[in-house]
Design a protein around this motif. Structure first.
Motif, PDB file in Angstrom:
ATOM      1  N   ASN A 110      77.975  60.597  81.130  1.00 61.49           N
ATOM      2  CA  ASN A 110      76.804  61.473  81.279  1.00 61.49           C
ATOM      3  C   ASN A 110      75.508  60.804  80.825  1.00 61.49           C
ATOM      4  N   CYS A 111      75.499  59.472  80.827  1.00 62.27           N
ATOM      5  CA  CYS A 111      74.275  58.783  80.422  1.00 62.27           C
ATOM      6  C   CYS A 111      73.170  59.011  81.457  1.00 62.27           C
ATOM      7  N   ARG A 112      71.951  58.859  81.013  1.00 59.44           N
ATOM      8  CA  ARG A 112      70.794  59.097  81.890  1.00 59.44           C
ATOM      9  C   ARG A 112      70.167  57.768  82.305  1.00 59.44           C
ATOM     10  N   TRP A 113      69.750  57.715  83.568  1.00 60.62           N
ATOM     11  CA  TRP A 113      69.075  56.515  84.065  1.00 60.62           C
ATOM     12  C   TRP A 113      67.763  56.936  84.679  1.00 60.62           C
ATOM     13  N   ARG A 114      67.312  56.319  85.739  1.00 61.49           N
ATOM     14  CA  ARG A 114      66.010  56.611  86.335  1.00 61.49           C
ATOM     15  C   ARG A 114      65.885  58.086  86.698  1.00 61.49           C
ATOM     16  N   GLY A 115      64.744  58.646  86.338  1.00 62.66           N
ATOM     17  CA  GLY A 115      64.506  60.049  86.642  1.00 62.66           C
ATOM     18  C   GLY A 115      65.381  60.982  85.846  1.00 62.66           C
ATOM     19  N   SER A 116      66.005  60.443  84.780  1.00 58.86           N
ATOM     20  CA  SER A 116      66.900  61.226  83.934  1.00 58.86           C
ATOM     21  C   SER A 116      68.110  61.736  84.715  1.00 58.86           C
ATOM     22  N   ARG A 117      68.543  60.941  85.696  1.00 60.22           N
ATOM     23  CA  ARG A 117      69.714  61.317  86.488  1.00 60.22           C
ATOM     24  C   ARG A 117      70.971  60.643  85.949  1.00 60.22           C
ATOM     25  N   THR A 118      72.067  61.383  86.000  1.00 58.11           N
ATOM     26  CA  THR A 118      73.350  60.862  85.549  1.00 58.11           C
ATOM     27  C   THR A 118      74.039  60.127  86.699  1.00 58.11           C
ATOM     28  N   PRO A 119      75.070  59.332  86.397  1.00 56.73           N
ATOM     29  CA  PRO A 119      75.774  58.612  87.469  1.00 56.73           C
ATOM     30  C   PRO A 119      76.321  59.531  88.554  1.00 56.73           C
ATOM     31  N   VAL A 120      76.841  60.701  88.174  1.00 56.42           N
ATOM     32  CA  VAL A 120      77.398  61.598  89.192  1.00 56.42           C
ATOM     33  C   VAL A 120      76.297  62.148  90.101  1.00 56.42           C
ATOM     34  N   MET A 121      75.072  62.291  89.575  1.00 55.62           N
ATOM     35  CA  MET A 121      73.949  62.716  90.405  1.00 55.62           C
ATOM     36  C   MET A 121      73.646  61.658  91.468  1.00 55.62           C
ATOM     37  N   TRP A 122      73.667  60.385  91.041  1.00 54.84           N
ATOM     38  CA  TRP A 122      73.386  59.309  91.987  1.00 54.84           C
ATOM     39  C   TRP A 122      74.473  59.215  93.053  1.00 54.84           C
ATOM     40  N   ALA A 123      75.725  59.411  92.649  1.00 51.64           N
ATOM     41  CA  ALA A 123      76.816  59.370  93.624  1.00 51.64           C
ATOM     42  C   ALA A 123      76.673  60.499  94.645  1.00 51.64           C
ATOM     43  N   TYR A 160      73.864  62.014  95.449  1.00 49.51           N
ATOM     44  CA  TYR A 160      72.634  61.753  96.202  1.00 49.51           C
ATOM     45  C   TYR A 160      72.902  60.856  97.409  1.00 49.51           C
ATOM     46  N   ASP A 161      73.799  59.877  97.233  1.00 52.40           N
ATOM     47  CA  ASP A 161      74.085  58.958  98.330  1.00 52.40           C
ATOM     48  C   ASP A 161      75.386  59.288  99.052  1.00 52.40           C
ATOM     49  N   GLY A 162      75.956  60.462  98.764  1.00 53.31           N
ATOM     50  CA  GLY A 162      77.076  60.956  99.554  1.00 53.31           C
ATOM     51  C   GLY A 162      78.402  60.258  99.358  1.00 53.31           C
ATOM     52  N   HIS A 163      78.725  59.848  98.110  1.00 53.03           N
ATOM     53  CA  HIS A 163      80.005  59.200  97.833  1.00 53.03           C
ATOM     54  C   HIS A 163      80.924  60.208  97.145  1.00 53.03           C
ATOM     55  N   ARG A 164      81.616  60.993  97.960  1.00 60.75           N
ATOM     56  CA  ARG A 164      82.446  62.067  97.400  1.00 60.75           C
ATOM     57  C   ARG A 164      83.537  61.524  96.480  1.00 60.75           C
ATOM     58  N   ASP A 165      84.171  60.403  96.866  1.00 63.83           N
ATOM     59  CA  ASP A 165      85.253  59.876  96.034  1.00 63.83           C
ATOM     60  C   ASP A 165      84.770  59.516  94.640  1.00 63.83           C
ATOM     61  N   VAL A 166      83.555  58.955  94.556  1.00 65.87           N
ATOM     62  CA  VAL A 166      82.998  58.606  93.249  1.00 65.87           C
ATOM     63  C   VAL A 166      82.640  59.876  92.475  1.00 65.87           C
ATOM     64  N   VAL A 167      82.094  60.864  93.176  1.00 63.17           N
ATOM     65  CA  VAL A 167      81.768  62.134  92.528  1.00 63.17           C
ATOM     66  C   VAL A 167      83.023  62.754  91.927  1.00 63.17           C
ATOM     67  N   GLU A 168      84.111  62.784  92.683  1.00 64.29           N
ATOM     68  CA  GLU A 168      85.363  63.361  92.187  1.00 64.29           C
ATOM     69  C   GLU A 168      85.879  62.589  90.975  1.00 64.29           C
ATOM     70  N   LEU A 169      85.796  61.268  91.039  1.00 59.64           N
ATOM     71  CA  LEU A 169      86.252  60.449  89.912  1.00 59.64           C
ATOM     72  C   LEU A 169      85.443  60.762  88.657  1.00 59.64           C
ATOM     73  N   LEU A 170      84.126  60.787  88.782  1.00 60.03           N
ATOM     74  CA  LEU A 170      83.270  61.024  87.619  1.00 60.03           C
ATOM     75  C   LEU A 170      83.471  62.431  87.060  1.00 60.03           C
ATOM     76  N   VAL A 171      83.637  63.408  87.939  1.00 61.54           N
ATOM     77  CA  VAL A 171      83.913  64.772  87.475  1.00 61.54           C
ATOM     78  C   VAL A 171      85.238  64.806  86.720  1.00 61.54           C
ATOM     79  N   GLY A 172      86.231  64.091  87.242  1.00 62.72           N
ATOM     80  CA  GLY A 172      87.521  64.020  86.565  1.00 62.72           C
ATOM     81  C   GLY A 172      87.434  63.340  85.213  1.00 62.72           C
ATOM     82  N   GLU A 173      86.433  62.470  85.050  1.00 63.72           N
ATOM     83  CA  GLU A 173      86.231  61.761  83.781  1.00 63.72           C
ATOM     84  C   GLU A 173      85.298  62.530  82.840  1.00 63.72           C
TER      85      GLU A 173
END
Length: 280
Positions: free
Chosen positions: A182-195, A197-210
């Motif tokens: 849940n770390c914050r990067w540009r625009g105070s967005r987390t990694p799952v937000m970036w995933a 944003y660019d439509g990578h469902r598999d990465v979103v599911e992985l990060l949610v699971g983590e």
């Protein structure tokens, strides 16, 4: 003789009448055929007019749809992304300034800060009469202990970048190294937000699971559903809706909902999906 002449005249007149009737019937038949031909041509003209009208309407509708769904979004999307990038940059700069101000205030309110400054001044003053001692003192007093090293934000940038690119294996590797999910990067967005944003469902599911928190928002108030709708990936949006965590009608700081952003970016199927799930 006169009787013969009379009979001949009668016969001649009858033949002429019959011939006249025959010519009249033929003329009537030709007139009927001409009338049918004219009606057929009239029907053809009407059909052509209807078809032309339909084609014009179809072309107008197609052009309007093309402008609405393709050309206008293609022009607007880069502008929206650029505006968000500038807003994110400004927000990040403001946050850095705020953090720096807090650090200065904290340092000025720390009683030991003044004592350390006084000790450093004293050491330097006493050592000024001995050039060699001055050199040694400079090395000793300016070295920061390892325990006070400021942690680098590079790891969060690495995780966010890998998430944005959809690099599943790299995301797993960085998570295994202990990078905060849940770390914050540009625009105070987390990694799952970036995933998202660019439509990578598999990465979103992985990060949610983590343990990624999908209820967070960035500096302009966009939640993860807002960002997924900007990206326009249907499967990612469906997955986020299945979590039942994010308010489907939540508004960002501009007052826009996820459905508003989907329409703005030309993702009509995504907007229709949100409406079918109860979005206003």
């Amino acid at each position: 003789m006169s009787g013969v002449i009379f009979i001949s005249l009668v016969l001649l007149c009858g033949v002429r009448d019959v011939h006249s009737d025959t010519n009249l019937a033929a003329l009537s038949k030709k007139l009927n055929m001409l009338d049918r031909t004219l009606k057929a041509w009239k029907g053809t003209v009407v059909d052509l007019g209807t078809e032309m009208s339909y084609n014009v309407d179809f072309l107008e509708s197609s052009l309007k749809e093309e402008l609405t769904n393709t050309l206008i979004p293609a022009l607007i999307k880069p502008l929206v992304l650029r505006i968000q990038e500038l807003e994110d940059r400004d927000a990040l700069r403001e946050k850095q300034i705020q953090n720096l101000t807090e650090q200065i205030q904290k340092a000025s309110s720390d009683p030991s800060h003044g004592e350390r400054a006084e000790q450093m001044t004293t050491v330097t003053t006493h050592a000024s009469s001995d050039p060699s001692q001055t050199a040694r003192t400079a090395v000793t007093t300016t070295k920061k202990p390892a325990t006070q090293a400021t942690p680098s934000p590079a790891h969060c940038g690495d995780l966010s970048g890998a998430s944005r690119r959809g690099n599943l294996e790299e995301v797993k590797r960085l998570l295994s190294r202990g990078v905060d999910v849940n770390c914050r990067w540009r625009g105070s967005r987390t990694p799952v937000m970036w995933a998202a944003y660019d439509g990578h469902r598999d990465v979103v599911e992985l990060l949610v699971g983590e343990g990624a928190d999908v209820s967070l928002v960035d500096v302009v108030g966009n939640n993860i559903l807002h960002l997924a709708c900007i990206g326009g990936d249907m499967e990612t949006v469906k997955f986020l809706l299945s979590l039942h965590v994010v308010d489907i009608d939540a508004r960002d700081k501009r007052g826009q909902t996820a459905a508003d952003l989907a329409r703005l970016m030309g993702h009509t199927r995504v907007a229709d999906l949100l409406v079918s799930r109860g979005a206003q």
